[in-house]
Structures are given as C-alpha cells and as structure tokens.
Design a protein around this motif. Structure first.
Motif, PDB file in Angstrom:
ATOM      1  N   LEU A 153       0.825  -1.212   0.000  1.00  0.00           N
ATOM      2  CA  LEU A 153       0.000   0.000   0.000  1.00  0.00           C
ATOM      3  C   LEU A 153       0.858   1.261   0.000  1.00  0.00           C
ATOM      4  N   VAL A 154       1.934   1.264   0.773  1.00  0.00           N
ATOM      5  CA  VAL A 154       2.837   2.419   0.811  1.00  0.00           C
ATOM      6  C   VAL A 154       3.482   2.624  -0.555  1.00  0.00           C
ATOM      7  N   HIS A 155       3.943   1.540  -1.177  1.00  0.00           N
ATOM      8  CA  HIS A 155       4.554   1.653  -2.502  1.00  0.00           C
ATOM      9  C   HIS A 155       3.537   2.124  -3.548  1.00  0.00           C
ATOM     10  N   ALA A 156       2.323   1.614  -3.479  1.00  0.00           N
ATOM     11  CA  ALA A 156       1.297   2.017  -4.438  1.00  0.00           C
ATOM     12  C   ALA A 156       0.933   3.494  -4.265  1.00  0.00           C
ATOM     13  N   ARG A 157       0.858   3.945  -3.031  1.00  0.00           N
ATOM     14  CA  ARG A 157       0.543   5.352  -2.783  1.00  0.00           C
ATOM     15  C   ARG A 157       1.660   6.252  -3.286  1.00  0.00           C
ATOM     16  N   ALA A 158       2.908   5.855  -3.040  1.00  0.00           N
ATOM     17  CA  ALA A 158       4.039   6.649  -3.528  1.00  0.00           C
ATOM     18  C   ALA A 158       4.066   6.667  -5.054  1.00  0.00           C
ATOM     19  N   ALA A 159       3.771   5.548  -5.686  1.00  0.00           N
ATOM     20  CA  ALA A 159       3.745   5.494  -7.148  1.00  0.00           C
ATOM     21  C   ALA A 159       2.620   6.372  -7.693  1.00  0.00           C
ATOM     22  N   HIS A 160       1.490   6.365  -7.036  1.00  0.00           N
ATOM     23  CA  HIS A 160       0.379   7.205  -7.475  1.00  0.00           C
ATOM     24  C   HIS A 160       0.767   8.678  -7.400  1.00  0.00           C
ATOM     25  N   ARG A 161       1.457   9.052  -6.333  1.00  0.00           N
ATOM     26  CA  ARG A 161       1.885  10.446  -6.191  1.00  0.00           C
ATOM     27  C   ARG A 161       2.910  10.830  -7.258  1.00  0.00           C
ATOM     28  N   ARG A 162       3.804   9.889  -7.610  1.00  0.00           N
ATOM     29  CA  ARG A 162       4.814  10.181  -8.623  1.00  0.00           C
ATOM     30  C   ARG A 162       4.207  10.289 -10.014  1.00  0.00           C
TER      31      ARG A 162
END
Length: 138
Positions: free
Chosen positions: A119-128
């Motif tokens: 979830l943390v990786h997906a959220r960071a990817a969404h922000r990028r």
C-alpha cells in the motif's frame, strides 16, 4: 494535439518484491538468530517474548516480499520457534491450541507487513505518476 511523453524508461512505479526463496532464507536465519539470542538472555521459559520478537521480525522481513511468501515464512518461523524455543528443546511437538495460535500470529504478521508495504509503494507510485494541477481554485 496529444503529446506522448515517457515517464522514465525501464523504471517501474512500484518496486518488484523479493523472491520467495530469498524471503524464506532471510526469515529463517533471522528467526534462528532471535530464538538463540532469547534462549541465552532469558533461558528456556515461556516463548511468548520469542513469539513477539519473531512476529515483529517477520513483519519487517515481509515488507519486501510477495504475499504468496507469507504462509511459508510463517511456517518456517513456527518450526524454529517450536523446535528451539518451546520445551522440550530440540523436539518438534504439537499442541493444537498453542501452535495454531502461534502460526496464526506469525501468518498475520507476515501478511500485514506485506500488505502495508504494498500500500505504501502504491501510494508513492500514485503520487509520482499523477500530474500536479496546481493549487485548488486556480
């Protein structure tokens, strides 16, 4: 006119998880080291502290793992806990209530670590990858 732009060549927005065999090897080695350390520190008593430490370690190791590795990780750590931290030391025993609870605790820790990391990786990817449109109302 539509202008196509590459984000970054060969860059994945979400990192690949570690191989399952690597996760199992690291978790088994860490579990063995933790159980041996706890045996030297508090003797061969109730393995509750061992279980808590193993659960935290399994959750930490599982942050880089696939969710499919969680059952194997929990089973390996339970085997080490059962053989080296639970009396009689050096023998594999089975007490359904205790051992199912320990297995469930380790499985929940492994699954939770993996899911939180994904979830943390997906959220960071969404922000990028999401374009910034400016402040609201502009």
């Amino acid at each position: 006119m539509i202008e196509w732009m590459r984000i970054r060549p060969r860059t994945r927005p979400v990192p690949d998880p570690a191989a399952t065999s690597s996760t199992w090897a690291v978790s088994a080695a860490l579990a063995f080291a933790l159980v041996i350390a706890f045996n030297f520190l508090d003797g061969h008593g109730d393995p509750v502290l061992d279980l808590i430490a193993l659960s935290v370690a399994v959750a930490a190791v599982s942050t880089g793992a696939r969710l499919a590795a969680a059952p194997g990780t929990a089973l390996l750590c339970w085997l080490i806990l059962n053989v080296f931290a639970t009396a009689p030391i050096g023998q594999l025993t089975w007490e359904a209530a205790y051992d199912l609870g320990r297995m469930a605790c380790l499985l929940i820790a492994a699954s939770t670590g993996t899911v939180i990391a994904r979830l943390v990786h997906a959220r960071a990817a969404h922000r990028r990858l999401t374009p910034w449109t400016g402040p609201p109302g502009s």
